[in-house]
Design an enzyme around this catalytic site. Structure first.
Site, PDB file in Angstrom:
ATOM      1  N   ASP A  12     -13.352  62.107  57.569  1.00  0.00           N
ATOM      2  CA  ASP A  12     -12.552  63.299  57.787  1.00  0.00           C
ATOM      3  C   ASP A  12     -13.322  64.168  58.786  1.00  0.00           C
ATOM      4  O   ASP A  12     -14.523  63.961  59.004  1.00  0.00           O
ATOM      5  CB  ASP A  12     -12.367  64.009  56.440  1.00  0.00           C
ATOM      6  CG  ASP A  12     -11.837  65.412  56.580  1.00  0.00           C
ATOM      7  OD1 ASP A  12     -10.789  65.591  57.224  1.00  0.00           O
ATOM      8  OD2 ASP A  12     -12.489  66.335  56.057  1.00  0.00           O
ATOM      9  N   ASP A  14     -12.682  68.198  59.546  1.00  0.00           N
ATOM     10  CA  ASP A  14     -12.922  69.549  59.016  1.00  0.00           C
ATOM     11  C   ASP A  14     -13.633  69.512  57.667  1.00  0.00           C
ATOM     12  O   ASP A  14     -13.133  68.900  56.716  1.00  0.00           O
ATOM     13  CB  ASP A  14     -11.587  70.291  58.850  1.00  0.00           C
ATOM     14  CG  ASP A  14     -11.216  71.096  60.077  1.00  0.00           C
ATOM     15  OD1 ASP A  14     -11.934  71.020  61.077  1.00  0.00           O
ATOM     16  OD2 ASP A  14     -10.195  71.807  60.035  1.00  0.00           O
ATOM     17  N   ARG A  21     -12.530  73.799  61.886  1.00  0.00           N
ATOM     18  CA  ARG A  21     -12.089  74.101  63.252  1.00  0.00           C
ATOM     19  C   ARG A  21     -13.241  74.448  64.191  1.00  0.00           C
ATOM     20  O   ARG A  21     -13.027  75.020  65.245  1.00  0.00           O
ATOM     21  CB  ARG A  21     -11.054  75.231  63.266  1.00  0.00           C
ATOM     22  CG  ARG A  21      -9.689  74.808  62.759  1.00  0.00           C
ATOM     23  CD  ARG A  21      -9.044  73.713  63.591  1.00  0.00           C
ATOM     24  NE  ARG A  21      -8.817  74.078  64.972  1.00  0.00           N
ATOM     25  CZ  ARG A  21      -9.127  73.299  66.000  1.00  0.00           C
ATOM     26  NH1 ARG A  21      -9.695  72.134  65.810  1.00  0.00           N
ATOM     27  NH2 ARG A  21      -8.867  73.689  67.232  1.00  0.00           N
ATOM     28  N   ARG A 136      -1.995  80.235  62.780  1.00  0.00           N
ATOM     29  CA  ARG A 136      -3.087  79.471  63.378  1.00  0.00           C
ATOM     30  C   ARG A 136      -3.761  80.203  64.540  1.00  0.00           C
ATOM     31  O   ARG A 136      -4.824  79.796  64.995  1.00  0.00           O
ATOM     32  CB  ARG A 136      -2.602  78.093  63.835  1.00  0.00           C
ATOM     33  CG  ARG A 136      -2.130  77.199  62.694  1.00  0.00           C
ATOM     34  CD  ARG A 136      -1.993  75.762  63.127  1.00  0.00           C
ATOM     35  NE  ARG A 136      -3.293  75.207  63.436  1.00  0.00           N
ATOM     36  CZ  ARG A 136      -4.108  74.626  62.545  1.00  0.00           C
ATOM     37  NH1 ARG A 136      -3.735  74.543  61.270  1.00  0.00           N
ATOM     38  NH2 ARG A 136      -5.273  74.145  62.908  1.00  0.00           N
ATOM     39  N   ARG A 143      -9.721  83.771  59.699  1.00  0.00           N
ATOM     40  CA  ARG A 143      -9.620  82.458  59.044  1.00  0.00           C
ATOM     41  C   ARG A 143     -10.496  82.438  57.789  1.00  0.00           C
ATOM     42  O   ARG A 143     -10.051  82.026  56.708  1.00  0.00           O
ATOM     43  CB  ARG A 143     -10.049  81.369  60.028  1.00  0.00           C
ATOM     44  CG  ARG A 143     -10.334  80.007  59.398  1.00  0.00           C
ATOM     45  CD  ARG A 143     -10.903  79.046  60.426  1.00  0.00           C
ATOM     46  NE  ARG A 143      -9.851  78.534  61.278  1.00  0.00           N
ATOM     47  CZ  ARG A 143      -9.173  77.413  61.040  1.00  0.00           C
ATOM     48  NH1 ARG A 143      -9.423  76.708  59.952  1.00  0.00           N
ATOM     49  NH2 ARG A 143      -8.241  76.997  61.865  1.00  0.00           N
ATOM     50  N   SER A 180      -4.122  75.851  55.958  1.00  0.00           N
ATOM     51  CA  SER A 180      -2.731  75.447  56.141  1.00  0.00           C
ATOM     52  C   SER A 180      -2.256  74.426  55.117  1.00  0.00           C
ATOM     53  O   SER A 180      -3.012  73.972  54.251  1.00  0.00           O
ATOM     54  CB  SER A 180      -2.539  74.891  57.560  1.00  0.00           C
ATOM     55  OG  SER A 180      -3.402  73.801  57.785  1.00  0.00           O
ATOM     56  N   ASP A 210     -13.869  65.938  52.138  1.00  0.00           N
ATOM     57  CA  ASP A 210     -14.137  67.065  51.243  1.00  0.00           C
ATOM     58  C   ASP A 210     -12.944  67.485  50.405  1.00  0.00           C
ATOM     59  O   ASP A 210     -13.098  68.016  49.313  1.00  0.00           O
ATOM     60  CB  ASP A 210     -14.652  68.274  52.029  1.00  0.00           C
ATOM     61  CG  ASP A 210     -13.619  68.823  53.012  1.00  0.00           C
ATOM     62  OD1 ASP A 210     -12.932  68.014  53.666  1.00  0.00           O
ATOM     63  OD2 ASP A 210     -13.506  70.058  53.135  1.00  0.00           O
ATOM     64  N   TYR A 222      -9.301  58.703  49.436  1.00  0.00           N
ATOM     65  CA  TYR A 222     -10.521  58.718  48.624  1.00  0.00           C
ATOM     66  C   TYR A 222     -10.346  57.832  47.386  1.00  0.00           C
ATOM     67  O   TYR A 222     -11.287  57.137  46.958  1.00  0.00           O
ATOM     68  CB  TYR A 222     -10.838  60.156  48.214  1.00  0.00           C
ATOM     69  CG  TYR A 222     -11.987  60.295  47.235  1.00  0.00           C
ATOM     70  CD1 TYR A 222     -13.300  60.330  47.694  1.00  0.00           C
ATOM     71  CD2 TYR A 222     -11.750  60.424  45.867  1.00  0.00           C
ATOM     72  CE1 TYR A 222     -14.364  60.467  46.802  1.00  0.00           C
ATOM     73  CE2 TYR A 222     -12.807  60.567  44.968  1.00  0.00           C
ATOM     74  CZ  TYR A 222     -14.106  60.581  45.443  1.00  0.00           C
ATOM     75  OH  TYR A 222     -15.147  60.723  44.557  1.00  0.00           O
ATOM     76  N   ASP A 224      -8.045  55.374  47.059  1.00  0.00           N
ATOM     77  CA  ASP A 224      -7.427  54.083  47.356  1.00  0.00           C
ATOM     78  C   ASP A 224      -8.379  52.931  46.995  1.00  0.00           C
ATOM     79  O   ASP A 224      -9.581  53.005  47.284  1.00  0.00           O
ATOM     80  CB  ASP A 224      -7.075  54.013  48.852  1.00  0.00           C
ATOM     81  CG  ASP A 224      -6.151  52.852  49.169  1.00  0.00           C
ATOM     82  OD1 ASP A 224      -6.641  51.707  49.257  1.00  0.00           O
ATOM     83  OD2 ASP A 224      -4.941  53.096  49.321  1.00  0.00           O
ATOM     84  N   THR A 227     -10.882  51.468  49.590  1.00  0.00           N
ATOM     85  CA  THR A 227     -12.012  52.234  50.104  1.00  0.00           C
ATOM     86  C   THR A 227     -12.997  52.574  48.993  1.00  0.00           C
ATOM     87  O   THR A 227     -12.650  52.592  47.811  1.00  0.00           O
ATOM     88  CB  THR A 227     -11.553  53.553  50.755  1.00  0.00           C
ATOM     89  OG1 THR A 227     -11.072  54.443  49.739  1.00  0.00           O
ATOM     90  CG2 THR A 227     -10.474  53.313  51.799  1.00  0.00           C
TER      91      THR A 227
END
EC number: 5.4.2.8
Length: 249
Positions: A12, A14, A21, A136, A143, A180, A210, A222, A224, A227
């Protein structure tokens, strides 16, 4: 010795490789390319589009160092800066449903009283709709202020619940990044990217993210069975876990 082509580490972005961001640090970028990549194949899987991923990785040259770049949960697949495959949420759910979601979201957000509201509340992407209560176009300080407020008041979690109650199971709603909510067809979560590599014959696929809690956009991949999931708390934590996994001093 295990070949790097037999093991894949997916990341991942962010909260995992970068602060939300923000741009990846030179230290972590060098570590991934110089220490991790020689040992295993590496890939990115993010809800963001290609432009945002390139920005956060510090440019296209750095992004292209990853063996795989899966944007918008893998519904858009890039290799070496070239788009290899894509799908369209508009084609999948149609204009009428799309507008129903947008209209409902805008109506819901109009009733929220937040520390700040700015612009760009709905972002239409190829494979998903990204809905942002604070907007955004908020500043970094705004933020972070919203993120703290959200943690205390569960603004996004309640928003997700309202969306789930309003719309059928053809659509999935998940917390996206720091501020978001991602809206996409059921099955278009981050596990979507795994179909692109099912013929690569990896003996092991590890995922680092995270937002692995129920309702988070890392939850499905995470958990599945294809994996091995690693929950991380920050880019520094990701680096430490990589050192342990790969026995890097």
């Amino acid at each position: 010795m295990t070949s790097r082509h037999s093991v894949l580490y997916l990341f991942d972005v962010d909260g995992t490789l970068t602060k939300p961001r923000q741009i990846i640090t030179d230290d972590l970028k060098s570590f991934l390319i110089e220490k991790v990549k020689p040992r295993v194949s590496i890939g990115l899987v993010s809800g963001s589009d290609y432009v945002k991923i390139v920005e956060q990785m510090g440019g296209e040259d750095a992004t292209n160092q990853f063996d795989y770049v899966f944007c918008e949960n893998g519904v858009m697949q890039y290799r070496q800066g070239e788009l290899k495959s894509t799908q369209s949420i508009l084609n999948y759910i149609g204009e009428e449903t799309l507008q129903r979601v947008i209209n409902f979201a805008l109506g819901y957000m109009s009733k929220l009283q937040l520390p700040a509201k700015r612009g760009n509340f709905v972002e239409f992407r190829s494979s998903m709709i990204n809905i942002c209560p604070v907007g955004r176009s908020c500043s970094q300080a705004e933020r972070e202020e919203f993120s703290r407020y959200d943690l205390e008041h569960n603004i996004r979690a309640k928003f997700v619940e309202a969306l789930q109650n309003e719309f059928d199971t053809k659509l999935k709603f998940a917390l996206g990044g720091q501020i978001s909510v991602d809206v996409y067809p059921t099955g278009w979560d981050k596990t979507y990217c795994l179909q692109h590599i099912e013929n690569e014959n990896f003996s092991e696929i590890r995922f680092f993210g995270d937002k692995i809690m129920a309702g988070g956009n890392d939850h499905e991949i995470y958990n599945d069975p294809r994996t091995i999931g690693h929950v991380v708390t920050s880019p520094d934590d990701t680096k430490e876990q990589l050192k342990q996994c790969l026995n890097i001093k």
